[in-house]
Write an enzyme that holds these catalytic residues in place. Structure first.
Site, PDB file in Angstrom:
ATOM      1  N   GLU A  76       0.845  -1.194   0.000  1.00  0.00           N
ATOM      2  CA  GLU A  76       0.000   0.000   0.000  1.00  0.00           C
ATOM      3  C   GLU A  76       0.883   1.247   0.000  1.00  0.00           C
ATOM      4  OE1 GLU A  76      -2.663  -0.338   3.334  1.00  0.00           O
ATOM      5  OE2 GLU A  76      -3.724  -2.049   2.473  1.00  0.00           O
TER       6      GLU A  76
ATOM      7  N   HIS B 105      -8.072   1.303   1.701  1.00  0.00           N
ATOM      8  CA  HIS B 105      -7.857   1.039   3.125  1.00  0.00           C
ATOM      9  C   HIS B 105      -8.600   2.064   3.987  1.00  0.00           C
ATOM     10  CE1 HIS B 105      -4.849  -0.970   6.113  1.00  0.00           C
ATOM     11  NE2 HIS B 105      -5.990  -0.663   6.705  1.00  0.00           N
TER      12      HIS B 105
ATOM     13  N   ALA C  23     -11.995   1.273   5.086  1.00  0.00           N
ATOM     14  CA  ALA C  23     -13.197   0.629   5.622  1.00  0.00           C
ATOM     15  C   ALA C  23     -13.473   1.054   7.061  1.00  0.00           C
ATOM     16  CB  ALA C  23     -13.073  -0.889   5.533  1.00  0.00           C
TER      17      ALA C  23
END
Length: 329
Positions: free
Chosen positions: A271, A290, A292
């Protein structure tokens, strides 16, 4: 009590993570914000607690400096510690705590439902069609009603997902390494609540598989080529946990070859996700960056939890959710 808050590098001053903690702690404590342009030693002097946004700001040098300044608590404003120098931190003598999954569980569960619906309703194609002037019913989309959901990891977010899936008419199966209380099966209407040795059953029977485990040496690539091959070719995979729980190369191959219908992913092995990643070329993949667990609700819950631990540190009490070993992280 004086406490220093460490924002991540790209967080604006009005970031909810920062403002919610400051609002919760500022009534009883003096909150100062770390300035990367100034020496940390000067800023942490007089502080008895450090609040580290996400745990990603910590370095061994910052940890050592804080311990030398007399800090008693290093509070991680986040859950996962796979990017935090935990072993080093535990050796400093400071108490280490996080804000575990219960504070983001609702957000993660809702996001998992979102990704399932996007894939089941073929949202990417529908959106693209209408923007290009195609206005038609065919091909038909699916429903979550009557399908089977398999939940890997039945901690806080897994349980919140089960609570939301049952009213949608889904059959729910779940596994966890820790035996959950027996009453949960009845409370949540589960058709299976088993141990990790029943993972293959979850994989083979589910129409949607959602991952809710932390990243540990035991869970890295838990969903590998073998596991993916057990899934139905019509199934979808959802990951709102950690990217490396899934073998991305195996997932890409399965999606390309039609051995898996689709994937909804909020997390990735690397990431940020490289722009040349194959996922970007796939219509059967829905991606989010990323985020959530990043909701106003989870920011408020985490902020209050961190503030409570700062107060406990002032009172000489052990922190809630203290991390005392590297086991499980």
């Amino acid at each position: 009590m004086r406490v220093i808050y460490l924002p991540v590098a790209d967080d604006p001053p009005d970031s909810p993570w920062q403002t919610e903690f400051a609002a919760a702690a500022g009534v009883a404590h003096e909150v100062v914000i770390y300035d990367r342009e100034r020496p940390f030693a000067n800023q942490v002097a007089g502080c008895r607690a450090v609040v580290d946004s996400g745990g990603s700001v910590a370095t061994p040098e910052l940890l050592d400096t804080a311990a030398a300044a007399g800090v008693g608590l290093w509070q991680v404003l986040g859950t996962g510690l796979d990017h935090f120098p935990l072993e080093h931190a535990l050796g400093t003598g400071m108490r280490i705590a996080n804000t575990p999954g219960q504070f983001t569980a609702i957000a993660l569960a809702e996001h998992a439902i979102l990704l399932m619906l996007c894939l089941t309703k073929d949202l990417r194609r529908r959106d693209r069609d209408i923007r290009s002037g195609v206005f038609a019913e065919d091909p038909l989309s699916g429903e979550l009603y009557g399908t089977t959901l398999g939940i890997i990891g039945f901690g806080a977010s897994g349980r919140e997902l089960a609570r939301r899936a049952r009213p949608l008419g889904m059959r729910v199966l779940a596994v966890d390494t820790v035996d959950p209380p027996d009453e949960l099966r009845a409370e949540l209407g589960l058709d299976l609540l088993g141990s990790s040795d029943q993972l293959d059953t979850i994989l083979s029977e589910s129409d949607a598989v959602s991952i809710h485990v932390p990243l540990t040496p035991q869970t890295q690539h838990l969903v590998d080529a073998r596991a993916i091959n057990l899934m139905k070719p019509t199934a979808i995979l959802i990951n709102v946990a950690r990217g490396a729980v899934v073998d991305e190369a195996a997932l890409v191959a399965a999606l390309r070859e039609g051995r898996l219908r689709g994937a909804g992913l909020d997390v990735f092995e690397n990431e940020p996700l490289p722009l040349d990643h194959p996922f970007f070329e796939m219509d059967n993949v829905v991606l989010t960056p990323h985020k959530a667990g990043a909701t106003f609700g989870s920011a408020a819950r985490r902020g209050r939890a961190a503030a409570e631990n700062v107060t406990r540190a002032e009172q000489g009490l052990p922190p809630l959710h203290e991390i005392t070993s590297t086991a499980g992280w």
